[in-house]
Design a protein around this motif. Structure first.
Motif, PDB file in Angstrom:
ATOM      1  N   ARG A  39      13.750  52.426  36.706  1.00 34.69           N
ATOM      2  CA  ARG A  39      13.804  53.765  37.401  1.00 34.69           C
ATOM      3  C   ARG A  39      13.756  54.648  36.224  1.00 34.69           C
ATOM      4  O   ARG A  39      14.008  54.210  35.124  1.00 34.69           O
ATOM      5  CB  ARG A  39      15.213  54.143  37.845  1.00 34.69           C
ATOM      6  CG  ARG A  39      15.510  53.426  39.196  1.00 34.69           C
ATOM      7  CD  ARG A  39      16.855  53.906  39.897  1.00 34.69           C
ATOM      8  NE  ARG A  39      17.836  53.778  39.135  1.00 34.69           N
ATOM      9  CZ  ARG A  39      18.716  52.886  39.102  1.00 34.69           C
ATOM     10  NH1 ARG A  39      18.399  51.912  39.709  1.00 34.69           N
ATOM     11  NH2 ARG A  39      19.793  52.674  38.371  1.00 34.69           N
ATOM     12  N   LYS A  48      12.828  57.628  41.478  1.00 37.12           N
ATOM     13  CA  LYS A  48      14.087  56.945  41.591  1.00 37.12           C
ATOM     14  C   LYS A  48      14.070  55.522  42.115  1.00 37.12           C
ATOM     15  O   LYS A  48      14.758  54.833  42.166  1.00 37.12           O
ATOM     16  CB  LYS A  48      14.686  57.751  42.690  1.00 37.12           C
ATOM     17  CG  LYS A  48      15.263  58.956  42.187  1.00 37.12           C
ATOM     18  CD  LYS A  48      16.457  59.528  43.110  1.00 37.12           C
ATOM     19  CE  LYS A  48      17.182  60.610  42.274  1.00 37.12           C
ATOM     20  NZ  LYS A  48      18.551  60.868  42.998  1.00 37.12           N
ATOM     21  N   GLY A  49      12.668  55.021  42.485  1.00 37.37           N
ATOM     22  CA  GLY A  49      12.630  53.688  42.870  1.00 37.37           C
ATOM     23  C   GLY A  49      13.402  53.494  44.107  1.00 37.37           C
ATOM     24  O   GLY A  49      13.659  52.156  44.417  1.00 37.37           O
ATOM     25  N   ASP A  50      13.580  54.346  45.070  1.00 37.63           N
ATOM     26  CA  ASP A  50      14.441  54.069  46.313  1.00 37.63           C
ATOM     27  C   ASP A  50      13.432  53.832  47.431  1.00 37.63           C
ATOM     28  O   ASP A  50      14.175  53.681  48.556  1.00 37.63           O
ATOM     29  CB  ASP A  50      15.158  55.322  46.314  1.00 37.63           C
ATOM     30  CG  ASP A  50      14.810  56.536  46.315  1.00 37.63           C
ATOM     31  OD1 ASP A  50      13.484  56.681  46.262  1.00 37.63           O
ATOM     32  OD2 ASP A  50      15.381  57.477  46.512  1.00 37.63           O
ATOM     33  N   TRP A  51      12.367  54.139  47.335  1.00 38.11           N
ATOM     34  CA  TRP A  51      11.259  53.582  48.535  1.00 38.11           C
ATOM     35  C   TRP A  51       9.906  53.326  47.820  1.00 38.11           C
ATOM     36  O   TRP A  51       9.592  53.634  46.658  1.00 38.11           O
ATOM     37  CB  TRP A  51      11.518  54.582  49.456  1.00 38.11           C
ATOM     38  CG  TRP A  51      10.663  55.989  49.302  1.00 38.11           C
ATOM     39  CD1 TRP A  51      11.074  56.829  48.433  1.00 38.11           C
ATOM     40  CD2 TRP A  51       9.513  56.497  49.994  1.00 38.11           C
ATOM     41  NE1 TRP A  51       9.995  57.818  48.405  1.00 38.11           N
ATOM     42  CE2 TRP A  51       9.427  57.804  49.250  1.00 38.11           C
ATOM     43  CE3 TRP A  51       8.763  56.210  51.180  1.00 38.11           C
ATOM     44  CZ2 TRP A  51       8.237  58.378  49.789  1.00 38.11           C
ATOM     45  CZ3 TRP A  51       7.739  56.702  51.228  1.00 38.11           C
ATOM     46  CH2 TRP A  51       7.641  58.254  50.786  1.00 38.11           C
ATOM     47  N   ASN A  54       7.918  55.376  45.441  1.00 35.80           N
ATOM     48  CA  ASN A  54       8.619  55.886  44.334  1.00 35.80           C
ATOM     49  C   ASN A  54       8.885  54.753  43.359  1.00 35.80           C
ATOM     50  O   ASN A  54      10.039  55.042  42.624  1.00 35.80           O
ATOM     51  CB  ASN A  54       9.712  56.526  45.036  1.00 35.80           C
ATOM     52  CG  ASN A  54      10.241  57.863  44.050  1.00 35.80           C
ATOM     53  OD1 ASN A  54       9.858  58.001  43.078  1.00 35.80           O
ATOM     54  ND2 ASN A  54      11.274  58.460  44.718  1.00 35.80           N
ATOM     55  N   ARG A  55       8.496  53.786  43.534  1.00 33.36           N
ATOM     56  CA  ARG A  55       9.111  52.484  42.668  1.00 33.36           C
ATOM     57  C   ARG A  55       7.936  52.495  41.410  1.00 33.36           C
ATOM     58  O   ARG A  55       6.920  52.886  41.419  1.00 33.36           O
ATOM     59  CB  ARG A  55       8.691  51.197  43.288  1.00 33.36           C
ATOM     60  CG  ARG A  55       9.639  51.075  44.661  1.00 33.36           C
ATOM     61  CD  ARG A  55       9.708  49.688  45.055  1.00 33.36           C
ATOM     62  NE  ARG A  55       9.870  49.406  46.564  1.00 33.36           N
ATOM     63  CZ  ARG A  55      11.245  49.691  47.108  1.00 33.36           C
ATOM     64  NH1 ARG A  55      12.077  50.045  46.175  1.00 33.36           N
ATOM     65  NH2 ARG A  55      11.097  49.562  48.491  1.00 33.36           N
TER      66      ARG A  55
END
Lengths: 100, 319
Positions: A39, A48-51, A54-55
């Protein structure tokens, strides 16, 4: 057995590129690589790498200096303009130099 | 209209949205988002497949044809609007248009839940329309973006792989086939997981989607006022086209509502993944802000009852 010097190439990129980066590295001749999810935040915003969209991945590989520079040139020409990607080289000392 | 806002699934979306906007530290683990996506997509496909096993193949033909037409017309219209009125460059306009041509499976799940709640029946094969609508729009978006640019610059092989074997399409199709081949009776064994728990899982997923959507809202400043208006006007316009397509292809009131919702929804799973690779010059912030920051919440909160009203109005006239 004394350690030998090799280059560690580190690529931090949006995860959409993972399969393409792996394919390119293999084609250029690396013998192995490691990928992990990370992240962070950069010029293209917070990732943020939350979906899915966004990774971010961090891909590392150890190889000889000439190959490492060739990889870096290829990445710069192919991906730097349009994607969230950072790549850099560092010196590492490794045992079993014949593996890399 | 306001009754829809009191549905637990919709309320979950709202509380997720609020959590994100108020900067709560609530955060779903990546794996949970991933797991819920897989579960929902497969469950939607499975439910559709079981229903389809009771339908006759002839019924599906005309609505599928109308759906393919929507998948071609909507992105072309959206592209021209974005280029001419919005002043967007070719890559951005093409990528955003592809998002509006393709569909959001979660919005589909919410409209199905909505129809179930108000006791409105619909055709058993509507899941097929969901799959059918997802594909042409992405291909057309890529085609437009690449038109008149360097020939040979695009490798269709990996791209078609991305479109047809991307996880969302694959899971939907796989679920459809499993449901279709096993039929209602044999599927009883897995029903508790895939139909009994579906709405609860959907509510949890929408809570997470609320958080993700709230983050995209910060990008709206960069997107500009035109895209904000487009994100609400385009789905309504597509919804009208979907209503007409439903009416003309002989769908019932419920089926027309579903098709209007599918037409009005914008993809945020399959299209972004394909566009990122196929149209790298397009700015992801723009298409994600539009499809996820505006259109998705608009459809969940207000769009679905509006599409239902459109279908009622059309059927009052035409049927």
């Amino acid at each position: 057995m004394s350690p030998v010097q090799r280059k560690l190439i580190t690529i931090i990129a949006e995860s959409a590129l993972e399969s393409y980066l792996v394919r390119d590295l293999k084609r250029l001749g690396v013998s192995g690589y490691t990928v992990c999810d990370v992240r962070g935040e950069g010029a293209r915003g917070k990732r943020k790498g939350d979906w899915d969209q966004n990774r971010t991945i961090c891909l590392t590989s150890i190889c000889q200096s000439a190959l490492a520079h060739a990889i870096l040139d290829h990445l710069a020409a192919t991906y730097f303009e349009d994607y969230a990607i950072v790549a850099y080289l560092s010196d590492v000392d490794v045992h079993r130099g014949n593996k890399f | 209209m306001f009754d829809n806002l009191l549905d637990p699934v919709v309320l979950c979306f709202v509380v997720g949205l609020v959590a994100g906007l108020l900067k709560s530290d609530l955060r779903f683990p990546d794996q949970l988002y991933e797991s819920l996506s897989i579960y929902l997509l497969f469950a939607i496909g499975l439910k559709g497949g079981i229903e389809l096993s009771k339908a006759s193949p002839g019924e599906v033909f005309l609505p599928s044809l109308a759906t393919i037409a929507l998948g071609v017309i909507i992105p072309i219209l959206a592209y021209n609007l974005l280029r001419r009125l919005g002043g967007f460059g070719r890559p951005d306009a093409a990528a955003i248009a592809a998002h509006y041509g393709s569909v959001s499976a979660v919005t589909y799940a919410v409209v199905i839940a909505y129809l179930a709640r108000i006791g409105q029946s619909y055709e058993s094969f509507v899941t097929v329309l969901l799959v059918v609508l997802e594909i042409p729009a992405i291909a057309i978006g890529i085609f437009i973006a690449r038109l008149r640019t360097t020939p040979g610059g695009i490798k269709w092989g990996p791209l078609l792989h991305e479109v047809f074997l991307g996880k969302s399409i694959y899971l939907l199709v796989a679920g459809l086939l499993v449901g279709l081949l096993s039929g209602a009776e044999r599927s009883e064994a897995v029903a508790p997981l895939f139909s009994g728990l579906f709405k609860g899982a959907l509510a949890l997923f929408l809570l997470e989607m609320g958080i993700i959507t709230s983050r995209r809202m910060g990008d709206l400043r960069q997107a500009g006022p035109f895209l904000v208006i487009f994100g609400m006007a385009m789905p309504l316009f597509s919804g009208v086209l979907g209503t007409l397509a439903g009416l003309l292809s002989g769908l019932s009131l419920g089926g027309t509502t579903v098709l209007a919702t599918l037409a009005g929804s914008a993809s945020y799973i399959a299209a972004p993944a394909a566009m990122r690779i196929a149209v790298p010059k397009a700015n992801p912030t723009l298409y994600l802000a539009a499809s996820l920051g505006i259109t998705f919440p608009f459809n969940i909160l207000a769009g679905i009852p509006i599409y239902h009203a459109m279908a009622r109005f059309a059927h009052g006239f035409g049927g």
